[in-house]
Design a protein around this motif. Structure first.
Motif, PDB file in Angstrom:
ATOM      1  N   TYR A 136     -32.677  30.865 -13.850  1.00  0.00           N
ATOM      2  CA  TYR A 136     -31.221  30.728 -13.754  1.00  0.00           C
ATOM      3  C   TYR A 136     -30.520  32.034 -14.140  1.00  0.00           C
ATOM      4  O   TYR A 136     -29.861  32.657 -13.312  1.00  0.00           O
ATOM      5  CB  TYR A 136     -30.711  29.578 -14.617  1.00  0.00           C
ATOM      6  CG  TYR A 136     -29.324  29.144 -14.207  1.00  0.00           C
ATOM      7  CD1 TYR A 136     -29.143  28.128 -13.274  1.00  0.00           C
ATOM      8  CD2 TYR A 136     -28.186  29.785 -14.703  1.00  0.00           C
ATOM      9  CE1 TYR A 136     -27.880  27.753 -12.845  1.00  0.00           C
ATOM     10  CE2 TYR A 136     -26.921  29.417 -14.288  1.00  0.00           C
ATOM     11  CZ  TYR A 136     -26.769  28.402 -13.360  1.00  0.00           C
ATOM     12  OH  TYR A 136     -25.515  28.052 -12.929  1.00  0.00           O
ATOM     13  N   ASN A 137     -30.661  32.460 -15.377  1.00  0.00           N
ATOM     14  CA  ASN A 137     -29.958  33.666 -15.807  1.00  0.00           C
ATOM     15  C   ASN A 137     -30.479  34.924 -15.126  1.00  0.00           C
ATOM     16  O   ASN A 137     -29.775  35.932 -15.053  1.00  0.00           O
ATOM     17  CB  ASN A 137     -30.056  33.822 -17.333  1.00  0.00           C
ATOM     18  CG  ASN A 137     -29.148  32.850 -18.058  1.00  0.00           C
ATOM     19  OD1 ASN A 137     -28.171  32.348 -17.505  1.00  0.00           O
ATOM     20  ND2 ASN A 137     -29.473  32.550 -19.308  1.00  0.00           N
ATOM     21  N   GLN A 138     -31.722  34.892 -14.633  1.00  0.00           N
ATOM     22  CA  GLN A 138     -32.288  36.050 -13.948  1.00  0.00           C
ATOM     23  C   GLN A 138     -32.273  35.887 -12.423  1.00  0.00           C
ATOM     24  O   GLN A 138     -32.812  36.729 -11.711  1.00  0.00           O
ATOM     25  CB  GLN A 138     -33.732  36.280 -14.415  1.00  0.00           C
ATOM     26  CG  GLN A 138     -33.887  36.515 -15.896  1.00  0.00           C
ATOM     27  CD  GLN A 138     -33.294  37.858 -16.343  1.00  0.00           C
ATOM     28  OE1 GLN A 138     -33.021  38.732 -15.524  1.00  0.00           O
ATOM     29  NE2 GLN A 138     -33.084  38.007 -17.635  1.00  0.00           N
ATOM     30  N   PHE A 139     -31.624  34.814 -11.932  1.00  0.00           N
ATOM     31  CA  PHE A 139     -31.651  34.510 -10.497  1.00  0.00           C
ATOM     32  C   PHE A 139     -30.382  35.063  -9.828  1.00  0.00           C
ATOM     33  O   PHE A 139     -29.269  34.768 -10.257  1.00  0.00           O
ATOM     34  CB  PHE A 139     -31.725  32.996 -10.285  1.00  0.00           C
ATOM     35  CG  PHE A 139     -32.040  32.605  -8.871  1.00  0.00           C
ATOM     36  CD1 PHE A 139     -33.342  32.552  -8.433  1.00  0.00           C
ATOM     37  CD2 PHE A 139     -31.026  32.279  -7.984  1.00  0.00           C
ATOM     38  CE1 PHE A 139     -33.646  32.183  -7.136  1.00  0.00           C
ATOM     39  CE2 PHE A 139     -31.310  31.915  -6.689  1.00  0.00           C
ATOM     40  CZ  PHE A 139     -32.626  31.866  -6.260  1.00  0.00           C
ATOM     41  N   PRO A 140     -30.506  35.901  -8.765  1.00  0.00           N
ATOM     42  CA  PRO A 140     -29.313  36.453  -8.088  1.00  0.00           C
ATOM     43  C   PRO A 140     -28.486  35.342  -7.440  1.00  0.00           C
ATOM     44  O   PRO A 140     -29.028  34.383  -6.882  1.00  0.00           O
ATOM     45  CB  PRO A 140     -29.899  37.390  -7.026  1.00  0.00           C
ATOM     46  CG  PRO A 140     -31.286  37.666  -7.479  1.00  0.00           C
ATOM     47  CD  PRO A 140     -31.754  36.449  -8.201  1.00  0.00           C
TER      48      PRO A 140
ATOM     49  N   LYS B 144     -26.063  39.430  -7.616  1.00  0.00           N
ATOM     50  CA  LYS B 144     -26.553  39.899  -8.911  1.00  0.00           C
ATOM     51  C   LYS B 144     -26.814  38.679  -9.784  1.00  0.00           C
ATOM     52  O   LYS B 144     -26.246  37.605  -9.583  1.00  0.00           O
ATOM     53  CB  LYS B 144     -25.533  40.809  -9.596  1.00  0.00           C
ATOM     54  CG  LYS B 144     -25.285  42.124  -8.866  1.00  0.00           C
ATOM     55  CD  LYS B 144     -24.294  42.977  -9.634  1.00  0.00           C
ATOM     56  CE  LYS B 144     -24.027  44.299  -8.933  1.00  0.00           C
ATOM     57  NZ  LYS B 144     -23.057  45.135  -9.689  1.00  0.00           N
ATOM     58  N   SER B 145     -27.648  38.832 -10.778  1.00  0.00           N
ATOM     59  CA  SER B 145     -27.955  37.723 -11.680  1.00  0.00           C
ATOM     60  C   SER B 145     -26.893  37.635 -12.777  1.00  0.00           C
ATOM     61  O   SER B 145     -26.223  38.639 -13.088  1.00  0.00           O
ATOM     62  CB  SER B 145     -29.341  37.926 -12.301  1.00  0.00           C
ATOM     63  OG  SER B 145     -29.324  39.061 -13.160  1.00  0.00           O
TER      64      SER B 145
END
Length: 314
Positions: A286-290, A297-298
């Motif tokens: 989630y937090n690292q998903f664009p 961007k994430s």
């Protein structure tokens, strides 16, 4: 154009034969009586419509509305153009009307006097308020963990996922709890404020009892433990409109994605197992998903760029 029936063709053939021969021969050939032949011979004027059956509807009825009743109905329609059938009938009954509701309905429908229903007032939504920086407003909500995901020791228990999402950066913090209460909400809020790198101005939630006593049966309008923590940090608490979860749309959308990406393919053997898997999923998936709204961007990148360089994606 009205269709030409078989009976009309029969009557045309009958008239043509009776014109060439006499009425008696026509009645004998077509196996009918003289009166029938004479009636259609006199009615025929050269057009198909003259051979069509006329309405058998009676011109009057012994139980039809009297002129006094018709005048009463017309006056009431003029004064109550938008009244419903039952309301209109009750008003007529109060003025001496003695007919039934179906009888009134048939009369109004026949005369074209049925009430015109006014359109319902249209709800006009407010324009979306775009956030300008992280922490300006944070959405918080709770979801139940599906029972089908709980196996072995966890089977039959209830686990809860608390979620906080920053409206600007979409950065999300989640935590697992075994209890759904204002105490859990307060603990979650403290943990979120410790991990979020920016000051929070406003927290938006629904009207659940774990957040507020707005719709509680208690007569005392006291603050919940969650609201006391908000006051302690000087954070404004915003409640959404009742029964409109779309106002908390970002956190609700994230919960829908959790169903597709996480709960649909994971099982949990214990509360510790669920808590560990939830944190791993939130960080990686989630937090690292664009995301498209963030310019592909994430959330972690958006938050980092704003803190370090003041870069915005708006």
């Amino acid at each position: 154009m009205a269709s030409i029936t078989q009976d009309m063709r029969f009557r045309l053939s009958l008239n043509t034969y009776a014109k060439r021969h006499c009425v008696s021969n026509a009645a004998r050939k077509y196996k009918t009586n003289r009166q029938y032949v004479c009636r259609w011979k006199n009615r025929y004027d050269g057009s198909w419509d003259s051979l069509r059956d006329r309405s058998r509807r009676p011109h009057s009825h012994p139980n039809q509305h009297t002129p006094e009743e018709i005048k009463l109905i017309q006056d009431m329609c003029r004064r109550n153009p938008h009244a419903g059938l039952v309301v209109f009938w009750v008003k007529l009954m109060q003025r001496g009307y003695q007919r039934s509701i179906p009888g009134l309905y048939h009369f109004l429908n026949k005369q074209g006097m049925t009430a015109q229903k006014l359109p319902n007032p249209r709800y006009v939504s407010k324009p979306y308020e775009q956030m300008s920086y992280p922490g300006q407003r944070v959405q918080i909500d709770v979801r139940f963990v599906p029972a089908c995901c709980l196996v072995n020791e966890a089977k039959g228990k209830r686990f809860y996922q608390y979620t906080a999402i920053d409206e600007y950066s979409r950065w999300r913090y989640v935590e697992a709890f075994e209890e759904h209460s204002t105490d859990s909400s307060a603990v979650f809020l403290r943990h979120f404020l410790e991990r979020f790198p920016m000051p929070v101005e406003c927290v938006q939630t629904d009207n659940g009892t774990e957040f507020t006593k707005r719709f509680s049966t208690s007569r005392k309008e006291t603050l919940t433990l969650f609201q006391r923590v908000l006051q302690e940090y000087g954070i404004r608490h915003k409640l959404i409109r009742p029964f409109t979860p779309r106002h908390n749309g970002k956190v609700e959308r994230s919960h829908r994605k959790d169903n597709e990406r996480f709960y649909a393919s994971h099982t949990f053997y214990s509360f510790e197992d669920f808590s560990k898997q939830l944190k791993t999923y939130n960080h990686k998936n989630y937090n690292q998903f664009p995301m498209r709204p963030l310019g592909w961007k994430s959330p972690q990148t958006i938050l980092k760029e704003f803190i370090q360089y003041g870069v915005t994606y708006i």
